[in-house]
Design a protein around this motif. Structure first.
Motif, PDB file in Angstrom:
ATOM      1  N   ASP A  51      -1.006  -3.881  -9.357  1.00  0.00           N
ATOM      2  CA  ASP A  51      -1.127  -2.766  -8.473  1.00  0.00           C
ATOM      3  C   ASP A  51      -0.337  -1.661  -8.779  1.00  0.00           C
ATOM      4  O   ASP A  51      -0.863  -0.438  -8.718  1.00  0.00           O
ATOM      5  N   ARG A  83      -1.548   2.200 -10.019  1.00  0.00           N
ATOM      6  CA  ARG A  83      -1.071   3.507  -9.319  1.00  0.00           C
ATOM      7  C   ARG A  83      -0.553   4.356 -10.442  1.00  0.00           C
ATOM      8  O   ARG A  83      -0.824   5.669 -10.235  1.00  0.00           O
ATOM      9  N   THR A 136       4.019   9.559  -7.608  1.00  0.00           N
ATOM     10  CA  THR A 136       4.455   8.852  -8.993  1.00  0.00           C
ATOM     11  C   THR A 136       3.693   9.959 -10.250  1.00  0.00           C
ATOM     12  O   THR A 136       4.228   9.929 -11.436  1.00  0.00           O
ATOM     13  N   TYR A 156      -3.659   5.971 -12.175  1.00  0.00           N
ATOM     14  CA  TYR A 156      -4.351   7.063 -11.556  1.00  0.00           C
ATOM     15  C   TYR A 156      -3.421   8.224 -11.192  1.00  0.00           C
ATOM     16  O   TYR A 156      -3.981   9.374 -10.921  1.00  0.00           O
ATOM     17  N   SER A 157      -2.067   8.233 -11.791  1.00  0.00           N
ATOM     18  CA  SER A 157      -1.248   9.365 -11.761  1.00  0.00           C
ATOM     19  C   SER A 157      -1.663  10.225 -12.779  1.00  0.00           C
ATOM     20  O   SER A 157      -1.132  11.345 -12.771  1.00  0.00           O
ATOM     21  N   SER A 181       1.035  -1.104   0.073  1.00  0.00           N
ATOM     22  CA  SER A 181       0.094   0.124   0.136  1.00  0.00           C
ATOM     23  C   SER A 181       0.903   1.282   0.032  1.00  0.00           C
ATOM     24  O   SER A 181       0.410   2.424  -0.328  1.00  0.00           O
ATOM     25  N   TRP A 215       0.905   4.320  -2.697  1.00  0.00           N
ATOM     26  CA  TRP A 215       0.030   5.324  -2.907  1.00  0.00           C
ATOM     27  C   TRP A 215       0.605   6.534  -2.147  1.00  0.00           C
ATOM     28  O   TRP A 215      -0.175   7.597  -2.353  1.00  0.00           O
ATOM     29  N   ASP A 216       1.580   6.280  -1.457  1.00  0.00           N
ATOM     30  CA  ASP A 216       2.093   7.493  -0.887  1.00  0.00           C
ATOM     31  C   ASP A 216       3.376   8.017  -1.648  1.00  0.00           C
ATOM     32  O   ASP A 216       3.790   8.896  -1.155  1.00  0.00           O
TER      33      ASP A 216
END
Length: 447
Positions: free
Chosen positions: A384, A388, A365, A391-392, A358, A361-362
């Motif tokens: 995964d 990510r 990116t 979504y970036s 997880s 997500w911090d």
């Protein structure tokens, strides 16, 4: 201090057993034998780590922290060896107790005598409280504390409290060299009775434009108030003071502007300063330090440069939010200069990596995808990472080409196809993925 006869006999038996199993493992090509020999040795002689460390002529140097241990250890080892000292070192990166013992046993004779001027031991941050009193180090280098594998270690303040409790029990002549730009470590140093030296940056032009999402420690470790930052260099590392109490950044014992750095990235400026400060205190001449920095070769996977099928490849190990953010920062600088257009990201979730992914997500990116180019993703958690990155994207019609390849061999081949002859392919893997990547590129295993 001499070793009692019974301890000497048990040590000799432990050494013999460890060397036998090492030879067998290497003969059968089952691995590097970097852990099992130490596991066997400590069962025969429970004090083996202490007995071996006591024999190191000028003392043991512990290097601990979340990021940078392997690179800093290798640089410091190179500096000491070029100055003429004999050094033993856990160069395989096995940094838990059994790995430390194994590395020391490699440099002993069959009676358990070790001939070394210094021992440099890279120690896992969570293992340090368990081994430091056995080792009784002459020097401790504390590089940084970031979130890393929360499923195993917990938050940085917990680790810091454990460090303080055990380090405070060491002799007052112990030298603790720590990162003064890290509020947690700066505060730690201000609480310890030993000889404390701090390194850090004094270069405001290197400040980040904003504090990253993957920040860990922006509150005063003394009173809990939010720290006032003049600027940050990397995550929560920067120039700070508390507006509510007297806590502030420690005075630095080294001027960062006086020294060039090894490799690429701000994080390697910190690694360089830590090793240089230690080498200076030990007595390495300035000209030796400068020449070593100039000719330094990266440790495996840490900005290591290889050639594969006629193309240049650079491997940038990234295993936590701060590390990956800084890798993205370095890659973007190279991209902006027109020297790279393709990146391969490999995300695994095995025990050496941490099973909780997880943390991606911090990571910022968004900064990687905004420059476009080609990004190939692979690894156990390939989807995964692909999600990510998708979504970036602020604009799905951007010039980013995202390619998903489950098979790592196919991923490497695809990334190379998209890398021109005058560019460098940057491979950004987690730890176990880095070992797999290197095995493909070099044709041999490390561990």
């Amino acid at each position: 201090m001499g070793i009692k006869l019974i301890d000497r006999v048990q040590l000799s038996l432990a050494v013999f057993a460890a060397k036998t199993i090492t030879s067998a493992i290497r003969l059968l090509r089952l691995g590097a034998a970097s852990v099992l020999p130490g596991t066997i040795a400590v069962r025969i002689q429970p004090q083996v780590l202490s007995l071996l460390c006591r024999q190191v002529k000028y003392g043991v140097i512990i290097i601990a922290g979340t990021n940078g241990k392997t690179t800093t250890s290798l640089l410091l080892r190179t500096l000491l060896e070029r100055a003429g000292w004999r050094v033993t070192h856990n160069s395989t990166g096995a940094n838990l107790q059994n790995g430390l013992i194994t590395a020391l046993l490699d440099d002993t004779n069959l009676t358990g005598n070790i001939k070394a001027d210094y021992a440099i031991l890279e120690v896992d941050e969570n293992a340090l409280p368990k081994v430091v009193l056995q080792i009784q180090p002459k020097y401790i280098l504390c590089l940084n504390l970031f979130r890393d594998q929360l499923d195993r270690y917990g938050e940085v303040d917990l680790i810091s409290r454990r460090w303080q409790k055990v380090i405070a029990q060491l002799p007052p002549e112990t030298t603790v060299i720590l990162n003064g730009d890290d509020p947690t470590l700066s505060y730690l140093g201000q609480q310890l009775p030993q000889n404390i030296l701090s390194f850090g940056l004094s270069e405001p032009e290197e400040y980040l434009e904003e504090i990253p999402h993957a920040v860990d420690s922006i509150y005063c470790p003394s009173c809990g108030q939010g720290l006032d930052y003049q600027g940050v260099y990397l995550s929560h590392l920067g120039d700070f003071k508390c507006p509510s109490c007297s806590f502030k950044k420690s005075n630095l014992a080294i001027d960062s502007r006086e020294w060039p750095q090894i490799l690429i990235g701000i994080y390697n400026k910190y690694n360089t300063l830590a090793a240089v400060l230690a080498a200076q205190r030990i007595g390495v001449a300035k000209e030796v330090i400068l020449d070593t920095i100039k000719n330094f070769q990266a440790a495996f996977g840490r900005a290591e440069e290889l050639e594969y099928h006629g193309k240049k490849v650079r491997i940038l190990l990234s295993k936590n939010p701060v590390g990956l953010n800084e890798t993205i920062r370095a890659v973007n600088q190279i991209k902006a200069a027109g020297k790279a257009s393709t990146t391969l990201m490999v995300l695994n979730d095995r025990t050496p990596d941490g099973t909780d992914v997880s943390w991606i997500w911090d990571v910022d990116t968004e900064k990687l995808v905004e420059l476009g180019g080609t990004i190939v993703v692979s690894g156990d958690r390939v989807y995964d990472m692909a999600l990510r990155l998708r979504y970036s994207q602020k604009n799905l019609d951007s010039n980013l080409k995202l390619i998903v390849k489950e098979d790592l061999n196919e991923a490497i081949a695809t990334a190379l196809e998209h890398t021109s002859a005058d560019e460098t392919l940057h491979i950004v893997p987690t730890y176990s993925a880095m070992l797999e990547v290197r095995e493909i590129l070099t044709g041999r295993k490390i561990l």
